[in-house]
Design an enzyme around this catalytic site. Structure first.
Site, PDB file in Angstrom:
ATOM      1  N   LYS A   1      67.639  67.608  49.300  1.00  0.00           N
ATOM      2  CA  LYS A   1      68.965  67.364  48.713  1.00  0.00           C
ATOM      3  C   LYS A   1      70.052  67.601  49.773  1.00  0.00           C
ATOM      4  CE  LYS A   1      69.981  66.456  44.999  1.00  0.00           C
ATOM      5  NZ  LYS A   1      70.131  65.159  44.268  1.00  0.00           N
TER       6      LYS A   1
ATOM      7  N   THR B   1      73.155  69.711  44.206  1.00  0.00           N
ATOM      8  CA  THR B   1      72.774  70.996  43.628  1.00  0.00           C
ATOM      9  C   THR B   1      73.347  72.167  44.416  1.00  0.00           C
ATOM     10  OG1 THR B   1      70.844  72.406  43.274  1.00  0.00           O
ATOM     11  CG2 THR B   1      70.624  70.764  44.984  1.00  0.00           C
ATOM     12  N   ASP B   2      73.465  73.306  43.739  1.00  0.00           N
ATOM     13  CA  ASP B   2      73.893  74.526  44.435  1.00  0.00           C
ATOM     14  C   ASP B   2      72.809  75.053  45.378  1.00  0.00           C
ATOM     15  OD1 ASP B   2      72.079  75.448  42.510  1.00  0.00           O
ATOM     16  OD2 ASP B   2      73.432  76.935  41.625  1.00  0.00           O
ATOM     17  N   GLU B   3      71.558  74.562  45.201  1.00  0.00           N
ATOM     18  CA  GLU B   3      70.450  75.112  45.994  1.00  0.00           C
ATOM     19  C   GLU B   3      70.580  74.804  47.488  1.00  0.00           C
ATOM     20  OE1 GLU B   3      66.541  74.843  44.492  1.00  0.00           O
ATOM     21  OE2 GLU B   3      67.163  75.086  42.415  1.00  0.00           O
TER      22      GLU B   3
ATOM     23  N   TYR C   1      62.560  70.888  48.222  1.00  0.00           N
ATOM     24  CA  TYR C   1      63.523  70.213  47.325  1.00  0.00           C
ATOM     25  C   TYR C   1      64.945  70.382  47.849  1.00  0.00           C
ATOM     26  CZ  TYR C   1      66.860  69.779  43.494  1.00  0.00           C
ATOM     27  OH  TYR C   1      67.971  69.460  42.738  1.00  0.00           O
TER      28      TYR C   1
HETATM   29  P1  NAD Z   1      65.014  64.624  36.380  1.00  0.00           P
HETATM   30  O1  NAD Z   1      63.842  64.955  37.229  1.00  0.00           O
HETATM   31  O2  NAD Z   1      65.002  64.994  34.935  1.00  0.00           O
HETATM   32  O3  NAD Z   1      65.301  63.051  36.426  1.00  0.00           O
HETATM   33  C1  NAD Z   1      65.244  62.317  37.614  1.00  0.00           C
HETATM   34  C2  NAD Z   1      65.282  60.826  37.253  1.00  0.00           C
HETATM   35  O4  NAD Z   1      65.255  60.084  38.477  1.00  0.00           O
HETATM   36  C3  NAD Z   1      64.081  60.367  36.425  1.00  0.00           C
HETATM   37  O5  NAD Z   1      64.510  59.520  35.381  1.00  0.00           O
HETATM   38  C4  NAD Z   1      63.229  59.600  37.418  1.00  0.00           C
HETATM   39  O6  NAD Z   1      62.442  58.564  36.821  1.00  0.00           O
HETATM   40  C5  NAD Z   1      64.282  59.034  38.367  1.00  0.00           C
HETATM   41  N1  NAD Z   1      63.754  58.758  39.696  1.00  0.00           N
HETATM   42  C6  NAD Z   1      62.994  59.588  40.472  1.00  0.00           C
HETATM   43  N2  NAD Z   1      62.673  58.960  41.626  1.00  0.00           N
HETATM   44  C7  NAD Z   1      63.262  57.742  41.578  1.00  0.00           C
HETATM   45  C8  NAD Z   1      63.318  56.659  42.486  1.00  0.00           C
HETATM   46  N3  NAD Z   1      62.680  56.682  43.655  1.00  0.00           N
HETATM   47  N4  NAD Z   1      64.035  55.561  42.140  1.00  0.00           N
HETATM   48  C9  NAD Z   1      64.675  55.499  40.930  1.00  0.00           C
HETATM   49  N5  NAD Z   1      64.641  56.495  40.035  1.00  0.00           N
HETATM   50  C10 NAD Z   1      63.952  57.611  40.356  1.00  0.00           C
HETATM   51  O7  NAD Z   1      66.257  65.246  37.127  1.00  0.00           O
HETATM   52  P2  NAD Z   1      67.565  65.950  36.518  1.00  0.00           P
HETATM   53  O8  NAD Z   1      67.277  67.365  36.248  1.00  0.00           O
HETATM   54  O9  NAD Z   1      68.131  65.081  35.471  1.00  0.00           O
HETATM   55  O10 NAD Z   1      68.510  65.903  37.820  1.00  0.00           O
HETATM   56  C11 NAD Z   1      69.305  64.745  38.093  1.00  0.00           C
HETATM   57  C12 NAD Z   1      70.060  64.975  39.395  1.00  0.00           C
HETATM   58  O11 NAD Z   1      70.873  66.136  39.272  1.00  0.00           O
HETATM   59  C13 NAD Z   1      69.157  65.222  40.600  1.00  0.00           C
HETATM   60  O12 NAD Z   1      69.721  64.576  41.701  1.00  0.00           O
HETATM   61  C14 NAD Z   1      69.170  66.727  40.778  1.00  0.00           C
HETATM   62  O13 NAD Z   1      68.971  67.071  42.133  1.00  0.00           O
HETATM   63  C15 NAD Z   1      70.582  67.049  40.319  1.00  0.00           C
HETATM   64  N6  NAD Z   1      70.788  68.405  39.764  1.00  0.00           N
HETATM   65  C16 NAD Z   1      69.964  68.865  38.762  1.00  0.00           C
HETATM   66  C17 NAD Z   1      70.217  70.117  38.196  1.00  0.00           C
HETATM   67  C18 NAD Z   1      69.364  70.664  37.074  1.00  0.00           C
HETATM   68  O14 NAD Z   1      69.549  71.825  36.689  1.00  0.00           O
HETATM   69  N7  NAD Z   1      68.444  69.894  36.492  1.00  0.00           N
HETATM   70  C19 NAD Z   1      71.282  70.887  38.674  1.00  0.00           C
HETATM   71  C20 NAD Z   1      72.089  70.384  39.709  1.00  0.00           C
HETATM   72  C21 NAD Z   1      71.832  69.133  40.230  1.00  0.00           C
HETATM   73  O1  DAU Z   2      70.258  75.339  40.752  1.00  0.00           O
HETATM   74  C1  DAU Z   2      70.158  73.987  40.408  1.00  0.00           C
HETATM   75  C2  DAU Z   2      68.704  73.591  40.328  1.00  0.00           C
HETATM   76  O2  DAU Z   2      68.201  74.153  39.115  1.00  0.00           O
HETATM   77  C3  DAU Z   2      68.476  72.084  40.353  1.00  0.00           C
HETATM   78  O3  DAU Z   2      68.912  71.584  41.579  1.00  0.00           O
HETATM   79  C4  DAU Z   2      66.995  71.763  40.145  1.00  0.00           C
HETATM   80  O4  DAU Z   2      66.815  70.362  40.076  1.00  0.00           O
HETATM   81  C5  DAU Z   2      66.556  72.392  38.848  1.00  0.00           C
HETATM   82  O5  DAU Z   2      65.168  72.182  38.659  1.00  0.00           O
HETATM   83  C6  DAU Z   2      66.849  73.889  38.852  1.00  0.00           C
HETATM   84  O6  DAU Z   2      66.019  74.575  39.818  1.00  0.00           O
HETATM   85  P1  DAU Z   2      65.357  75.997  39.518  1.00  0.00           P
HETATM   86  O7  DAU Z   2      64.201  76.190  40.416  1.00  0.00           O
HETATM   87  O8  DAU Z   2      66.387  77.073  39.499  1.00  0.00           O
HETATM   88  O9  DAU Z   2      64.896  75.736  37.977  1.00  0.00           O
HETATM   89  P2  DAU Z   2      63.565  76.130  37.191  1.00  0.00           P
HETATM   90  O10 DAU Z   2      63.832  75.865  35.747  1.00  0.00           O
HETATM   91  O11 DAU Z   2      62.344  75.541  37.802  1.00  0.00           O
HETATM   92  O12 DAU Z   2      63.493  77.704  37.396  1.00  0.00           O
HETATM   93  C7  DAU Z   2      64.564  78.549  36.995  1.00  0.00           C
HETATM   94  C8  DAU Z   2      64.190  79.964  37.411  1.00  0.00           C
HETATM   95  O13 DAU Z   2      63.080  80.406  36.592  1.00  0.00           O
HETATM   96  C9  DAU Z   2      63.717  80.068  38.848  1.00  0.00           C
HETATM   97  O14 DAU Z   2      64.167  81.309  39.381  1.00  0.00           O
HETATM   98  C10 DAU Z   2      62.183  80.076  38.734  1.00  0.00           C
HETATM   99  C11 DAU Z   2      61.951  80.739  37.401  1.00  0.00           C
HETATM  100  N1  DAU Z   2      60.733  80.273  36.659  1.00  0.00           N
HETATM  101  C12 DAU Z   2      60.535  78.936  36.506  1.00  0.00           C
HETATM  102  C13 DAU Z   2      59.425  78.480  35.828  1.00  0.00           C
HETATM  103  C14 DAU Z   2      59.174  76.994  35.681  1.00  0.00           C
HETATM  104  C15 DAU Z   2      59.885  81.214  36.087  1.00  0.00           C
HETATM  105  O15 DAU Z   2      60.105  82.438  36.202  1.00  0.00           O
HETATM  106  N2  DAU Z   2      58.787  80.751  35.401  1.00  0.00           N
HETATM  107  C16 DAU Z   2      58.501  79.417  35.265  1.00  0.00           C
HETATM  108  O16 DAU Z   2      57.457  79.085  34.663  1.00  0.00           O
END
Ligand code: NAD
Ligand code: DAU
Length: 360
Positions: free
Chosen positions: A162, A132-134, A158
């Protein structure tokens, strides 16, 4: 064949479906099925013999070793993680267990398997870590976007977990010459996004007539990328990325949270209008996220220059498709909004009063 971890989650399930739509190569989908993993995300593959689902925990090195010995994959694409920042604030331990220890277990199993390969199979093996970019921390309004050499400065449990996993992956290249790759991507959105995250939460609350909770002033900035574009970037890195390298992936699409919420309300006003008024009237400002990062932005020039990848969707095209998907798939939304989801909403929002004293 390839092994995918976390392939029942949001991005993983999009990746698996896209992969099998474009390729004949089988996928072993290894997932623990936590609250975020959902086999209904993969319902379209139910009768597809190229998709083999295995329930398991990435912390279980023995299980992983047996899996690798049995299926002999040419690559591992590692999505499995605890992924929600707010949950990491309430329960950081699960993030350390899965994101740090789990990635370590997976790396160990992969290293043992890869060490036993020879010739072309050894040279061609890849371990692709999805990050992630975080991990880069937060930016000021005038700072240049994160690039691959930006120092790590994670701010939440988180992002710290990562970052730790990224460091382990990097170390396996430098120490053991294991052919690893890492991608650091910005915020994804699209179909099958679990409604604890901003975009699907707002769509779902709007339609249910509930408050639309914006943390703090809502002027935090995120870069948004359509999930299908993230999946195409991952395929490209797997195909042509240079082992040991890191690729930042982003949509060149910075927006404040408030603008994202306004956009969602305005599109819903046209696609699914209320009897009277606008969805914007449901917006409330609630207590901010502790340690909330102010701005993320991604410099995605390296992956474009070296691998020729660019996003296909703009935010305007991707978000319309996404909203339409949620309107067409209300049964999916209803199904995932039970059990753990309800207790999470209670835990996260009960004490976040808005400025007028109502609760999200
Ligand atoms: P998600 O939470 O939707 O899915 C995570 C999956 O991992 C689920 O299916 C869960 O059952 C599985 N999992 C969790 N713990 C596990 C374990 N111990 N063993 C096996 N499986 C397990 O997550 P996502 O949003 O699809 O993100 C996927 C990946 O991409 C993550 O590594 C996250 O850090 C990264 N990522 C997410 C975003 C985003 O915006 N969602 C952006 C950048 C990177
Ligand atoms: O940047 C990549 C990341 O993006 C991934 O690594 C994470 O897995 C993914 O969950 C996401 O993280 P964020 O914290 O940015 O996503 P989220 O959707 O939780 O929140 C997006 C923005 O909106 C953040 O600034 C918090 C804000 N927010 C979120 C929720 C759930 C609100 O203002 N209200 C809300 O109820």
């Amino acid at each position: 064949m390839i092994v995918v971890t976390g392939g029942a989650g949001f991005i993983g399930s999009n990746f698996v479906r896209d992969w099998l739509a474009l390729n004949d190569e089988s996928v072993i989908n290894f997932d623990k099925l936590t609250y975020a993993g959902n086999l209904s995300n993969l319902a379209s593959l139910e009768h597809d013999p190229r998709h083999i689902f295995v329930r398991g925990d990435i912390c279980d090195t023995d299980r992983l070793s047996r899996l690798l010995a049995e299926y002999k994959p040419r690559a591992i694409v590692h999505f499995a993680a605890e992924s929600h920042v707010d949950r990491s604030i309430h329960s950081p331990g699960e993030f350390i267990a899965t994101n740090v220890n789990g990635t370590f277990s997976l790396l160990e199993a992969a290293r043992a398997y890869w060490s036993g390969l020879s010739g072309e199979r050894k040279a061609d093996f890849r371990f692709l870590h999805i990050s992630t970019d975080e991990v880069y921390g937060t930016l000021g309004p005038q700072d240049p976007p994160f690039h691959e050499m930006t120092p790590y400065a994670p701010n939440s449990p988180y992002s710290a977990s990562k970052a730790a996993s990224d460091h382990l992956v990097r170390a396996y290249f430098h120490t053991y010459a294991m052919p690893v790759l890492t991608t650091n991507c910005s915020n994804n959105y699209g179909p099958f996004h679990f409604p604890e995250k901003l975009i699907p939460l707002i769509i779902s609350n709007a339609r249910a007539g509930k408050a639309l909770p914006v943390y703090g002033d809502g002027l935090q900035v995120r870069d948004w990328l359509y999930v299908g574009d993230h999946c195409s970037a991952i395929r490209r890195v797997l195909e042509a990325g240079c082992p040991g390298e890191v690729y930042n992936v982003g949509g060149w699409n910075e927006m404040t949270n408030l603008d994202v919420v306004y956009t969602l309300c305005d599109i819903l006003d046209t696609l699914d209008p209320k009897a009277s008024g606008s969805y914007r009237e449901q917006i409330i400002h609630v207590q901010d996220r502790p340690g909330h990062d102010r701005r993320y932005a991604i410099d995605a020039r390296k992956i474009e220059r070296e691998l020729g990848w660019k996003p296909a969707e703009t935010f305007e095209t991707g978000i319309r498709k996404t909203i339409q998907w949620y309107l067409d798939n209300q049964a999916w939304v209803r199904d995932v909004q039970s059990g753990d989801y309800l207790s999470w909403v209670q835990k996260n929002y009960a004490e976040r009063n808005d400025t007028k004293g109502t609760t999200a």
